[in-house]
Design a protein around this motif. Structure first.
Motif, PDB file in Angstrom:
ATOM      1  N   THR A 140       0.832  -1.201   0.000  1.00  0.00           N
ATOM      2  CA  THR A 140       0.000   0.000   0.000  1.00  0.00           C
ATOM      3  C   THR A 140       0.868   1.253   0.000  1.00  0.00           C
ATOM      4  O   THR A 140       2.074   1.197   0.252  1.00  0.00           O
ATOM      5  CB  THR A 140      -0.927   0.025   1.221  1.00  0.00           C
ATOM      6  OG1 THR A 140      -0.128  -0.105   2.408  1.00  0.00           O
ATOM      7  CG2 THR A 140      -1.935  -1.108   1.158  1.00  0.00           C
ATOM      8  N   GLN A 141       0.240   2.375  -0.297  1.00  0.00           N
ATOM      9  CA  GLN A 141       0.912   3.672  -0.270  1.00  0.00           C
ATOM     10  C   GLN A 141       0.151   4.581   0.691  1.00  0.00           C
ATOM     11  O   GLN A 141      -1.042   4.819   0.522  1.00  0.00           O
ATOM     12  CB  GLN A 141       0.947   4.303  -1.668  1.00  0.00           C
ATOM     13  CG  GLN A 141       1.594   5.691  -1.688  1.00  0.00           C
ATOM     14  CD  GLN A 141       1.791   6.220  -3.096  1.00  0.00           C
ATOM     15  OE1 GLN A 141       1.594   5.511  -4.069  1.00  0.00           O
ATOM     16  NE2 GLN A 141       2.181   7.476  -3.206  1.00  0.00           N
ATOM     17  N   ASN A 142       0.845   5.070   1.696  1.00  0.00           N
ATOM     18  CA  ASN A 142       0.201   5.928   2.698  1.00  0.00           C
ATOM     19  C   ASN A 142       0.225   7.400   2.321  1.00  0.00           C
ATOM     20  O   ASN A 142      -0.665   8.162   2.680  1.00  0.00           O
ATOM     21  CB  ASN A 142       0.879   5.762   4.061  1.00  0.00           C
ATOM     22  CG  ASN A 142       0.783   4.342   4.584  1.00  0.00           C
ATOM     23  OD1 ASN A 142      -0.118   3.600   4.189  1.00  0.00           O
ATOM     24  ND2 ASN A 142       1.712   3.962   5.443  1.00  0.00           N
ATOM     25  N   TYR A 143       1.285   7.792   1.603  1.00  0.00           N
ATOM     26  CA  TYR A 143       1.463   9.211   1.286  1.00  0.00           C
ATOM     27  C   TYR A 143       2.131   9.364  -0.069  1.00  0.00           C
ATOM     28  O   TYR A 143       3.145   8.723  -0.342  1.00  0.00           O
ATOM     29  CB  TYR A 143       2.326   9.885   2.366  1.00  0.00           C
ATOM     30  CG  TYR A 143       2.699  11.314   2.056  1.00  0.00           C
ATOM     31  CD1 TYR A 143       1.746  12.325   2.058  1.00  0.00           C
ATOM     32  CD2 TYR A 143       4.012  11.656   1.740  1.00  0.00           C
ATOM     33  CE1 TYR A 143       2.081  13.635   1.765  1.00  0.00           C
ATOM     34  CE2 TYR A 143       4.374  12.962   1.454  1.00  0.00           C
ATOM     35  CZ  TYR A 143       3.399  13.955   1.465  1.00  0.00           C
ATOM     36  OH  TYR A 143       3.736  15.252   1.165  1.00  0.00           O
ATOM     37  N   GLU A 144       1.558  10.185  -0.933  1.00  0.00           N
ATOM     38  CA  GLU A 144       2.126  10.454  -2.243  1.00  0.00           C
ATOM     39  C   GLU A 144       2.647  11.879  -2.288  1.00  0.00           C
ATOM     40  O   GLU A 144       1.870  12.834  -2.254  1.00  0.00           O
ATOM     41  CB  GLU A 144       1.095  10.246  -3.359  1.00  0.00           C
ATOM     42  CG  GLU A 144       1.674  10.469  -4.751  1.00  0.00           C
ATOM     43  CD  GLU A 144       0.675  10.209  -5.860  1.00  0.00           C
ATOM     44  OE1 GLU A 144       1.069  10.332  -7.040  1.00  0.00           O
ATOM     45  OE2 GLU A 144      -0.489   9.896  -5.557  1.00  0.00           O
ATOM     46  N   GLY A 194       4.990   4.363   2.452  1.00  0.00           N
ATOM     47  CA  GLY A 194       3.971   3.340   2.605  1.00  0.00           C
ATOM     48  C   GLY A 194       4.604   1.964   2.511  1.00  0.00           C
ATOM     49  O   GLY A 194       5.817   1.824   2.303  1.00  0.00           O
ATOM     50  N   GLU A 195       3.784   0.957   2.650  1.00  0.00           N
ATOM     51  CA  GLU A 195       4.249  -0.422   2.657  1.00  0.00           C
ATOM     52  C   GLU A 195       5.044  -0.794   1.399  1.00  0.00           C
ATOM     53  O   GLU A 195       6.066  -1.475   1.477  1.00  0.00           O
ATOM     54  CB  GLU A 195       3.039  -1.342   2.795  1.00  0.00           C
ATOM     55  CG  GLU A 195       3.351  -2.826   2.837  1.00  0.00           C
ATOM     56  CD  GLU A 195       2.087  -3.670   2.865  1.00  0.00           C
ATOM     57  OE1 GLU A 195       2.072  -4.675   3.584  1.00  0.00           O
ATOM     58  OE2 GLU A 195       1.119  -3.303   2.151  1.00  0.00           O
ATOM     59  N   ALA A 196       4.565  -0.339   0.232  1.00  0.00           N
ATOM     60  CA  ALA A 196       5.245  -0.676  -1.023  1.00  0.00           C
ATOM     61  C   ALA A 196       6.663  -0.130  -1.064  1.00  0.00           C
ATOM     62  O   ALA A 196       7.582  -0.789  -1.552  1.00  0.00           O
ATOM     63  CB  ALA A 196       4.443  -0.154  -2.211  1.00  0.00           C
ATOM     64  N   PHE A 197       6.852   1.078  -0.539  1.00  0.00           N
ATOM     65  CA  PHE A 197       8.181   1.700  -0.527  1.00  0.00           C
ATOM     66  C   PHE A 197       9.100   0.988   0.464  1.00  0.00           C
ATOM     67  O   PHE A 197      10.284   0.766   0.176  1.00  0.00           O
ATOM     68  CB  PHE A 197       8.061   3.185  -0.192  1.00  0.00           C
ATOM     69  CG  PHE A 197       7.353   3.977  -1.245  1.00  0.00           C
ATOM     70  CD1 PHE A 197       8.050   4.532  -2.308  1.00  0.00           C
ATOM     71  CD2 PHE A 197       5.983   4.154  -1.190  1.00  0.00           C
ATOM     72  CE1 PHE A 197       7.399   5.250  -3.297  1.00  0.00           C
ATOM     73  CE2 PHE A 197       5.312   4.873  -2.167  1.00  0.00           C
ATOM     74  CZ  PHE A 197       6.024   5.416  -3.226  1.00  0.00           C
ATOM     75  N   VAL A 198       8.550   0.626   1.622  1.00  0.00           N
ATOM     76  CA  VAL A 198       9.329  -0.126   2.610  1.00  0.00           C
ATOM     77  C   VAL A 198       9.742  -1.477   2.022  1.00  0.00           C
ATOM     78  O   VAL A 198      10.899  -1.893   2.131  1.00  0.00           O
ATOM     79  CB  VAL A 198       8.522  -0.326   3.904  1.00  0.00           C
ATOM     80  CG1 VAL A 198       9.251  -1.283   4.849  1.00  0.00           C
ATOM     81  CG2 VAL A 198       8.273   1.008   4.595  1.00  0.00           C
ATOM     82  N   ASN A 199       8.786  -2.154   1.384  1.00  0.00           N
ATOM     83  CA  ASN A 199       9.082  -3.457   0.797  1.00  0.00           C
ATOM     84  C   ASN A 199      10.115  -3.364  -0.324  1.00  0.00           C
ATOM     85  O   ASN A 199      10.961  -4.244  -0.478  1.00  0.00           O
ATOM     86  CB  ASN A 199       7.799  -4.110   0.272  1.00  0.00           C
ATOM     87  CG  ASN A 199       6.972  -4.719   1.387  1.00  0.00           C
ATOM     88  OD1 ASN A 199       7.473  -4.965   2.480  1.00  0.00           O
ATOM     89  ND2 ASN A 199       5.697  -4.969   1.123  1.00  0.00           N
ATOM     90  N   SER A 200      10.036  -2.292  -1.113  1.00  0.00           N
ATOM     91  CA  SER A 200      11.028  -2.104  -2.175  1.00  0.00           C
ATOM     92  C   SER A 200      12.414  -1.905  -1.578  1.00  0.00           C
ATOM     93  O   SER A 200      13.413  -2.403  -2.101  1.00  0.00           O
ATOM     94  CB  SER A 200      10.640  -0.914  -3.059  1.00  0.00           C
ATOM     95  OG  SER A 200      11.453  -0.860  -4.214  1.00  0.00           O
ATOM     96  N   GLY A 201      12.477  -1.168  -0.452  1.00  0.00           N
ATOM     97  CA  GLY A 201      13.749  -0.964   0.239  1.00  0.00           C
ATOM     98  C   GLY A 201      14.306  -2.267   0.794  1.00  0.00           C
ATOM     99  O   GLY A 201      15.507  -2.550   0.675  1.00  0.00           O
TER     100      GLY A 201
END
Length: 205
Positions: free
Chosen positions: A86-90, A99-106
């Motif tokens: 998910t994305q919490n903030y754009e 968001g979750e997607a950015f953390v997971n990508s990291g």
């Protein structure tokens, strides 16, 4: 169920100093333009790194298109980490969104040690299975020679063209195209892409 699920691709250029930044940057921008990824959905940072926000089901095909484009040049490659969630903030800048997607990508990027392609999602079993698949696929993709990558990319981005038409487009013989697609593992990778898209759609629908 997961309407806000997105894909985040984080990557960097391997041996970027061996090639003018303008060359590989132009190649990445060509992929972004072809896939109609607008400027606010991608960013180049820290010199040779990039991040792209994309639909989850399109993350892998875009990653492999980038890889084949980059490997058209000798001595360089790309490491790519995919994160789904998910994305919490754009924010206006992709690298400032979260968001979750950015953390997971990291997390996925941190797992790129010997491997050059990885994925992290909210689904543990999916992660385990697909990272093994990626390792196997990379045995072929990491060894693409420039001409093999050129042939693969041309076929991937022009799926309706026959081998004869690809030969004409690339000014090569049909036998060269056929052999190149075989070396590239084109048919198998297309099957992999179809399977990935099917599995992701099942997860998010």
């Amino acid at each position: 169920m997961n309407d806000l699920l997105i894909g985040v691709i984080t990557g960097d250029i391997v041996n970027s100093r061996k090639l003018s930044p303008s060359i590989w940057l132009k190649k990445i921008k060509k992929v972004l333009k072809r896939n109609k990824i607008v400027a606010r959905k991608w960013e180049i940072f820290q010199g040779d790194m990039f991040q792209i926000v994309i639909a989850p089901e399109l993350a892998l095909v875009t990653a492999i298109e980038i890889k084949s484009t980059i490997k058209e040049e000798k001595d360089i490659d790309v490491r790519i980490a995919i994160g789904l969630g998910t994305q919490n903030y754009e924010a206006k800048k992709v690298t400032e969104s979260n968001g979750e997607a950015f953390v997971n990508s990291g997390i996925s990027f941190e797992n790129l040690k010997k491997n050059k392609l990885s994925i992290q999602t909210p689904w543990d079993e999916f992660n385990e299975e697909w990272n093994v698949i990626f390792q196997i696929a990379s045995l072929t993709m990491d060894n693409w020679a420039p001409m093999t990558a050129i042939i693969f990319n041309a076929a991937l981005t022009n799926p309706k063209l026959t081998q004869s038409e690809l030969a004409k487009k690339l000014k090569r013989t049909q036998s060269t195209i056929s052999e190149g697609l075989g070396r590239a593992g084109y048919d198998e990778i297309v099957q992999l892409l179809d399977l990935y898209e099917k599995h992701v759609r099942q997860k998010i629908n």
